[in-house]
Design an enzyme around this catalytic site. Structure first.
Site, PDB file in Angstrom:
ATOM      1  N   ASP A 186     -10.963   2.852   4.222  1.00 54.32           N
ATOM      2  CA  ASP A 186     -11.266   1.360   4.372  1.00 54.32           C
ATOM      3  C   ASP A 186     -12.729   1.081   3.983  1.00 54.32           C
ATOM      4  OD1 ASP A 186      -9.104  -0.173   3.855  1.00 54.32           O
ATOM      5  OD2 ASP A 186      -8.792  -0.358   5.839  1.00 54.32           O
ATOM      6  N   GLN A 218      -4.362  -1.847   9.770  1.00 53.00           N
ATOM      7  CA  GLN A 218      -4.527  -3.153   9.026  1.00 53.00           C
ATOM      8  C   GLN A 218      -5.110  -4.265   9.876  1.00 53.00           C
ATOM      9  OE1 GLN A 218      -3.316  -3.633   5.605  1.00 53.00           O
ATOM     10  NE2 GLN A 218      -3.971  -5.875   6.002  1.00 53.00           N
ATOM     11  N   LYS A 227       0.973  -1.305  -0.065  1.00 46.96           N
ATOM     12  CA  LYS A 227       0.151  -0.105   0.167  1.00 46.96           C
ATOM     13  C   LYS A 227       0.884   1.158  -0.014  1.00 46.96           C
ATOM     14  CE  LYS A 227      -3.801  -2.315   2.246  1.00 46.96           C
ATOM     15  NZ  LYS A 227      -4.568  -2.755   3.332  1.00 46.96           N
TER      16      LYS A 227
END
Ligand code: NAP
Length: 291
Positions: free
Chosen positions: A119, A96, A52
């Site tokens: 997200d 994460q 990412k």
């Protein structure tokens, strides 16, 4: 059979993003900024976060990585999120997953300011998605929609079957495919571990999305001739002959399924790359809304 190559589709999305961020910076504005929080040193999570960050760099998006020890207290993680929530120079925040057992993932998801929820996991984002309002779409389903768009896959009037009902993949995917929008308008069946006759249902799919996390679960006898197959699964399977000691497997037995399909995503090189493209697009969207 058309290979839905994530390298090609994500490169196109990223090139457009890069051009946009370049224009922003050239006009004297700051670059969009993504902050990622990584707890512990899980191998797969390390790989995802590194990828990412690399992709941020490639597209002119600034990134910050906050690393916390695996035994970190929940309150410390929540405080780190709070700090990023209140930093006007940060547009998007991602934590994460998965997180260590002492931390509630739900609490963490709900702690992120919905305006920075790139997200798309916050209940506010999920609720907006259900109501067809503009929001951050979870990166994986978003990436799949971008891929369908790139390869001009017709969805209107098709029967889509989604295997998996998680909040991050299966359920939002089913909502997007059933919504009244471009690359939507499917009739959707969503399946899970309690679905009887899964094979029969899969055989009715014009579009089959496999997001269950069971390596090579979908076999050729579960797929209709000419179907479009989207393989979301990523599982590390031990393999002593592989350089890293494991191989990445999708949820679809690619070699036997591919010849029956009209289009199919590979693993690796398919949905995973599009997920990152979706995340980067969400970050730019957050920047535009917040700056
Ligand atoms: P998850 O939260 O574990 O959800 C899996 C879903 O599959 C659940 O709804 C489960 O049903 C269902 N399921 C499990 N076994 C099944 C079976 N035998 N038959 C039918 N349904 C079954 O997983 P997830 O987070 O959605 O991820 C799914 C896969 O996608 C994983 O391999 C993950 O690594 C991968 N993934 C890939 C990307 C990417 O970028 N490519 C991104 C995210 C996830 P129940 O609800 O009944 O338990």
């Amino acid at each position: 059979m058309l290979l839905l190559d994530g390298k090609i589709a994500s490169a196109a999305v990223k090139a457009a993003l890069q051009a946009e961020t370049q224009l922003l910076v050239q006009s004297g504005k700051r670059a969009p900024h993504l902050a990622a929080i990584l707890v512990g040193t899980n191998g797969a999570s390390e790989t995802y976060v590194a990828s990412k960050i690399r992709n941020c760099e490639e597209t002119g998006i600034r990134s910050t990585l906050v690393r916390l020890e695996s035994d970190v207290q929940e309150s410390v993680l929540l405080a780190a999120i709070d700090q990023l929530n209140n930093d006007p120079g940060v547009d998007g925040i991602l934590v994460q997953l998965p997180l260590p057992k002492q931390i509630s993932e739900q609490k963490v998801i709900e702690a992120i300011n919905p305006t920075k929820d790139v997200d798309g996991f916050h209940p506010s984002s999920a609720g907006k998605l259900v109501q067809g309002l503009s929001t951050f779409i979870p990166a994986t389903p978003y990436g799949i929609m971008l891929m369908l768009e790139y390869f001009n896959i017709e969805t209107k009037g098709k029967h889509a079957v989604v295997i998996g009902r998680s909040n991050i993949v299966g359920r939002p995917m089913s909502i997007l495919l059933s919504s009244n929008q471009q690359r939507g308008n499917c009739t959707v069946t969503i399946c899970h571990s309690q679905t009887p006759n899964l094979k029969e249902i899969c055989l009715q799919a014009d579009i089959l999305v496999a997001a269950l996390g069971r390596p090579e679960f979908v076999k050729a006898d579960m797929v209709k001739e000419g179907a479009v197959v989207i393989d979301v699964g990523i599982t590390r399977v031990d393999d002593a002959t592989a350089k890293k000691g494991f191989r990445i497997k999708g949820d679809v037995a690619f070699a036997e399924v591919a010849p029956k399909t009209s289009a199919i995503t590979p693993v690796p090189g398919g949905v995973g790359l599009m997920t990152i493209a979706g995340l980067l697009k969400n970050t730019l969207q957050a920047y535009k809304q917040n700056a």
